[in-house]
Scaffold this motif. Sequence first.
Motif, PDB file in Angstrom:
ATOM      1  N   VAL A  47      48.614  37.412  46.046  1.00  0.00           N
ATOM      2  CA  VAL A  47      48.654  37.906  44.677  1.00  0.00           C
ATOM      3  C   VAL A  47      47.323  38.576  44.398  1.00  0.00           C
ATOM      4  N   LYS A  48      47.390  39.850  44.125  1.00  0.00           N
ATOM      5  CA  LYS A  48      46.169  40.581  43.833  1.00  0.00           C
ATOM      6  C   LYS A  48      45.718  40.205  42.427  1.00  0.00           C
ATOM      7  N   PRO A  49      44.452  39.850  42.305  1.00  0.00           N
ATOM      8  CA  PRO A  49      43.984  39.512  40.964  1.00  0.00           C
ATOM      9  C   PRO A  49      43.976  40.769  40.101  1.00  0.00           C
ATOM     10  N   THR A  50      44.300  40.589  38.856  1.00  0.00           N
ATOM     11  CA  THR A  50      44.304  41.742  37.966  1.00  0.00           C
ATOM     12  C   THR A  50      42.867  42.208  37.788  1.00  0.00           C
ATOM     13  N   PRO A  51      42.669  43.513  37.834  1.00  0.00           N
ATOM     14  CA  PRO A  51      41.300  44.008  37.688  1.00  0.00           C
ATOM     15  C   PRO A  51      40.770  43.645  36.300  1.00  0.00           C
ATOM     16  N   PRO A  52      39.477  43.425  36.212  1.00  0.00           N
ATOM     17  CA  PRO A  52      38.919  43.099  34.903  1.00  0.00           C
ATOM     18  C   PRO A  52      39.086  44.291  33.970  1.00  0.00           C
ATOM     19  N   PRO A  53      39.211  44.035  32.702  1.00  0.00           N
ATOM     20  CA  PRO A  53      39.364  45.152  31.773  1.00  0.00           C
ATOM     21  C   PRO A  53      38.129  46.042  31.817  1.00  0.00           C
TER      22      PRO A  53
END
Length: 156
Positions: A47-53
């Motif tokens: 699961v690719k971590p969601t990029p930081p905003p």
Amino acid sequence: MKQSLFAFSLRKTLFLALFAMLAMGACKSKKKAVQPTPPPAPTEEVVKPTPPPAPVRSAEEVAVEKLENYFNAVAGAGSVNAANQTIQETLAMFSNQETPVLIVIHEENGIKDYDEPTTIKKYLDYLKDTKKNLNYISDIRMDASGKVSELELRRK
């Protein structure tokens, strides 16, 4: 000499037994090779971590970007009326038309030498007349209401 039937048959039987054992040994190894390999262990789904905003830009950074665009628009305006309209839009970002604009001409050991101080109105008129934007914003100060209260420029 005549060999006995029993001796011949014993040799033949031992030879056949040896041949059969070798053949069976070979079959077992082939069987192992032919047997399907067990399915690979299930791999965990990565699961690719969601990029930081995107980092939130400060009011100063937004103001600098807008002012750079306005300065370039005034310098590159096709007519005097277009330049004057852009100047009016730009002045709305400042606390007043007399906001100081300081242009650094030299800096050494943290000590800055400035050109003659001017105001934003005079600087925008200078851009309109020369049609060249030779400076970039190096420092900006804003008042409590979010308007620019002081501007420091440097040569590009």
